[in-house]
Design a protein around this motif. Structure first.
Motif, short mmCIF file in Angstrom:
data_model
loop_
_atom_site.label_atom_id
_atom_site.label_comp_id
_atom_site.label_asym_id
_atom_site.label_seq_id
_atom_site.Cartn_x
_atom_site.Cartn_y
_atom_site.Cartn_z
N ARG A 61 0.72 -1.27 -0.24
CA ARG A 61 0.15 0.09 0.08
C ARG A 61 0.81 1.27 0.06
O ARG A 61 0.76 2.23 -0.47
N GLU A 62 1.99 1.24 0.83
CA GLU A 62 2.69 2.58 0.89
C GLU A 62 4.10 2.60 0.70
O GLU A 62 4.82 3.49 0.78
N PHE A 63 4.62 1.28 0.22
CA PHE A 63 6.09 1.58 -0.07
C PHE A 63 6.73 0.77 -1.16
O PHE A 63 6.39 1.42 -2.45
N LEU A 64 6.64 -0.40 -1.29
CA LEU A 64 6.97 -1.33 -2.55
C LEU A 64 6.04 -1.25 -3.48
O LEU A 64 6.44 -1.07 -4.84
N GLY A 65 4.68 -1.01 -3.27
CA GLY A 65 3.74 -0.94 -4.21
C GLY A 65 3.59 0.44 -4.88
O GLY A 65 2.92 0.60 -5.95
N LEU A 66 4.45 1.34 -4.27
CA LEU A 66 4.38 2.57 -4.85
C LEU A 66 5.92 2.71 -5.43
O LEU A 66 6.24 3.86 -5.79
N ASN A 67 6.38 1.69 -5.64
CA ASN A 67 7.59 1.83 -6.43
C ASN A 67 8.78 2.27 -5.48
O ASN A 67 9.63 3.24 -5.70
N GLY A 68 8.72 2.19 -4.15
CA GLY A 68 9.56 2.73 -3.07
C GLY A 68 11.02 2.08 -3.38
O GLY A 68 11.21 1.09 -3.76
N ARG A 69 11.78 3.05 -2.95
CA ARG A 69 13.30 2.92 -2.94
C ARG A 69 13.77 3.66 -1.79
O ARG A 69 13.22 4.55 -1.22
N GLY A 88 12.07 7.27 -1.37
CA GLY A 88 11.24 7.85 -2.49
C GLY A 88 10.26 6.89 -3.04
O GLY A 88 10.48 5.71 -2.95
N THR A 89 8.93 7.22 -3.21
CA THR A 89 7.95 6.43 -3.85
C THR A 89 7.29 7.28 -4.89
O THR A 89 7.34 8.52 -4.87
N ASP A 90 6.53 6.65 -5.58
CA ASP A 90 5.62 7.26 -6.55
C ASP A 90 4.18 7.36 -5.91
O ASP A 90 3.55 6.46 -6.11
N GLY A 91 4.15 8.58 -5.60
CA GLY A 91 2.62 9.03 -4.90
C GLY A 91 2.68 8.90 -3.49
O GLY A 91 1.50 9.02 -2.70
N GLY A 92 3.72 8.64 -2.80
CA GLY A 92 3.77 8.27 -1.30
C GLY A 92 4.84 9.16 -0.51
O GLY A 92 5.03 10.21 -1.30
N TYR A 93 5.22 8.83 0.38
CA TYR A 93 6.16 9.56 1.09
C TYR A 93 7.32 9.51 0.26
O TYR A 93 7.91 8.69 -0.26
#
Length: 117
Positions: A61-69, A88-93
């Motif tokens: 929901r909030e990290f890897l699902g938003l391409n988190g790095r 860094g995420t796409d659309g998250g924190y």
């Protein structure tokens, strides 16, 4: 605290922390969640997620699902291991955070990953 661009050399990090960074780099939610076992915890600035399923749901929901790095800026291997990162995420924190790890007693997993400022 040590610092260098990118991730610390593999030999300087405890195995579970290195495996977590590798899982994040690959975007591998399964490998990420497996590191926390049945009772492992992610403490996301006071929001607590316990166990593999909750950790995976949080990440999806909030990290890897938003391409988190994670970009590591500084680290310490003294107990507890600490990473100073930019998330860094796409659309998250997106921003700085401190990740503090408590490793499992056998040293193979992560009992707790706490994210703070």
């Amino acid at each position: 605290m040590n610092s260098s661009p990118g991730h610390p050399p593999d030999t300087l990090l405890p195995t579970p922390v290195r495996r977590l960074l590798d899982a994040v780099d690959r975007g591998d939610s399964d490998a990420f969640a497996e590191l926390f076992g049945t009772d492992g915890v992610v403490d996301d600035w006071g929001r607590v997620f316990v166990g593999r399923e909750q950790v995976r749901d949080w990440s999806d929901r909030e990290f890897l699902g938003l391409n988190g790095r994670l970009t590591v800026h500084r680290w310490s291997t003294q107990p507890p291991p600490v990473l100073i990162v930019t998330i860094g995420t796409d659309g998250g924190y997106n921003g700085p955070s401190t990740l503090t790890f408590t490793l499992s007693p056998d040293g193979e997993g992560i009992d707790r990953m706490a994210m703070t400022d």
